[in-house]
Design a protein around this motif. Structure first.
Motif, PDB file in Angstrom:
ATOM      1  N   ASP A 187     -12.911   3.314  14.049  1.00  0.00           N
ATOM      2  CA  ASP A 187     -13.062   2.094  13.246  1.00  0.00           C
ATOM      3  C   ASP A 187     -13.052   0.849  14.122  1.00  0.00           C
ATOM      4  O   ASP A 187     -13.845  -0.076  13.914  1.00  0.00           O
ATOM      5  CB  ASP A 187     -11.943   2.008  12.193  1.00  0.00           C
ATOM      6  CG  ASP A 187     -12.071   3.061  11.100  1.00  0.00           C
ATOM      7  OD1 ASP A 187     -13.154   3.689  10.995  1.00  0.00           O
ATOM      8  OD2 ASP A 187     -11.085   3.256  10.366  1.00  0.00           O
ATOM      9  N   THR A 224      -9.338   7.171   2.301  1.00  0.00           N
ATOM     10  CA  THR A 224      -9.289   7.980   3.512  1.00  0.00           C
ATOM     11  C   THR A 224      -8.567   9.291   3.203  1.00  0.00           C
ATOM     12  O   THR A 224      -7.503   9.294   2.594  1.00  0.00           O
ATOM     13  CB  THR A 224      -8.545   7.237   4.634  1.00  0.00           C
ATOM     14  OG1 THR A 224      -9.250   6.046   4.935  1.00  0.00           O
ATOM     15  CG2 THR A 224      -8.432   8.091   5.887  1.00  0.00           C
ATOM     16  N   TRP A 266       0.519   5.300   1.084  1.00  0.00           N
ATOM     17  CA  TRP A 266      -0.205   6.449   1.623  1.00  0.00           C
ATOM     18  C   TRP A 266       0.646   7.674   1.339  1.00  0.00           C
ATOM     19  O   TRP A 266       1.857   7.670   1.550  1.00  0.00           O
ATOM     20  CB  TRP A 266      -0.419   6.320   3.119  1.00  0.00           C
ATOM     21  CG  TRP A 266      -1.387   5.256   3.540  1.00  0.00           C
ATOM     22  CD1 TRP A 266      -1.965   4.291   2.753  1.00  0.00           C
ATOM     23  CD2 TRP A 266      -1.904   5.048   4.841  1.00  0.00           C
ATOM     24  NE1 TRP A 266      -2.794   3.505   3.490  1.00  0.00           N
ATOM     25  CE2 TRP A 266      -2.776   3.953   4.798  1.00  0.00           C
ATOM     26  CE3 TRP A 266      -1.700   5.687   6.058  1.00  0.00           C
ATOM     27  CZ2 TRP A 266      -3.459   3.488   5.901  1.00  0.00           C
ATOM     28  CZ3 TRP A 266      -2.378   5.227   7.165  1.00  0.00           C
ATOM     29  CH2 TRP A 266      -3.253   4.136   7.080  1.00  0.00           C
ATOM     30  N   THR A 296      -5.084   7.920   1.328  1.00  0.00           N
ATOM     31  CA  THR A 296      -4.746   6.497   1.329  1.00  0.00           C
ATOM     32  C   THR A 296      -5.384   5.792   0.137  1.00  0.00           C
ATOM     33  O   THR A 296      -6.260   6.350  -0.532  1.00  0.00           O
ATOM     34  CB  THR A 296      -5.231   5.804   2.622  1.00  0.00           C
ATOM     35  OG1 THR A 296      -6.657   5.752   2.613  1.00  0.00           O
ATOM     36  CG2 THR A 296      -4.750   6.549   3.861  1.00  0.00           C
ATOM     37  N   ASN A 297      -4.952   4.558  -0.090  1.00  0.00           N
ATOM     38  CA  ASN A 297      -5.485   3.758  -1.193  1.00  0.00           C
ATOM     39  C   ASN A 297      -6.978   3.497  -1.046  1.00  0.00           C
ATOM     40  O   ASN A 297      -7.678   3.316  -2.034  1.00  0.00           O
ATOM     41  CB  ASN A 297      -4.794   2.391  -1.244  1.00  0.00           C
ATOM     42  CG  ASN A 297      -3.307   2.478  -1.458  1.00  0.00           C
ATOM     43  OD1 ASN A 297      -2.677   3.456  -1.106  1.00  0.00           O
ATOM     44  ND2 ASN A 297      -2.745   1.442  -2.034  1.00  0.00           N
ATOM     45  N   ASP A 298      -7.465   3.424   0.199  1.00  0.00           N
ATOM     46  CA  ASP A 298      -8.868   3.068   0.424  1.00  0.00           C
ATOM     47  C   ASP A 298      -9.794   4.284   0.496  1.00  0.00           C
ATOM     48  O   ASP A 298     -10.941   4.168   0.898  1.00  0.00           O
ATOM     49  CB  ASP A 298      -9.005   2.212   1.687  1.00  0.00           C
ATOM     50  CG  ASP A 298      -8.645   2.960   2.958  1.00  0.00           C
ATOM     51  OD1 ASP A 298      -8.265   4.142   2.889  1.00  0.00           O
ATOM     52  OD2 ASP A 298      -8.734   2.347   4.038  1.00  0.00           O
ATOM     53  N   LYS A 326       0.848  -1.190   0.000  1.00  0.00           N
ATOM     54  CA  LYS A 326       0.000   0.000   0.000  1.00  0.00           C
ATOM     55  C   LYS A 326       0.879   1.233   0.000  1.00  0.00           C
ATOM     56  O   LYS A 326       2.000   1.211   0.495  1.00  0.00           O
ATOM     57  CB  LYS A 326      -0.897   0.038   1.241  1.00  0.00           C
ATOM     58  CG  LYS A 326      -1.865  -1.111   1.322  1.00  0.00           C
ATOM     59  CD  LYS A 326      -2.687  -1.025   2.581  1.00  0.00           C
ATOM     60  CE  LYS A 326      -3.583  -2.265   2.661  1.00  0.00           C
ATOM     61  NZ  LYS A 326      -4.427  -2.235   3.835  1.00  0.00           N
TER      62      LYS A 326
END
Length: 89
Positions: free
Chosen positions: A76, A32, A7, A28-30, A5
């Motif tokens: 989370d 965020t 960031w 981030t990749n997801d 990943k």
């Protein structure tokens, strides 16, 4: 360590008459996206060395970003655990 990943943190710095502001943005990749902010102010009795103001403001912005990331992680974990969570710094 294999990298899976990436960031990215971008730090933007602005100066105006002895006041320095910094913003640290994490992507981030997801998906965020978090933002931290920091300030530094020149003491009128001190020499004006812009690099020091940059360092202080950037450090404060990164610290704020780290705190916000910790709060996001706690939220989370709490959502998964279905109970309150307290993560320490």
């Amino acid at each position: 360590m294999p990298v899976s990943k990436r960031w990215t943190v971008e730090v933007l710095i602005g100066e105006d008459h002895g006041n320095t502001s910094a913003v640290a943005r994490l992507d981030t990749n997801d998906g965020t996206h978090l933002v931290g902010a920091g300030q530094a102010r020149l003491n009128p009795a001190d020499d004006d060395i812009p690099a020091i103001g940059d360092e202080l403001a950037a450090a404060r912005a990164l610290s704020d970003l780290g705190h916000r990331l910790l709060l996001t992680a706690a939220a989370d974990v709490a959502a998964v655990a279905e109970q309150p969570v307290h993560l320490t710094w």
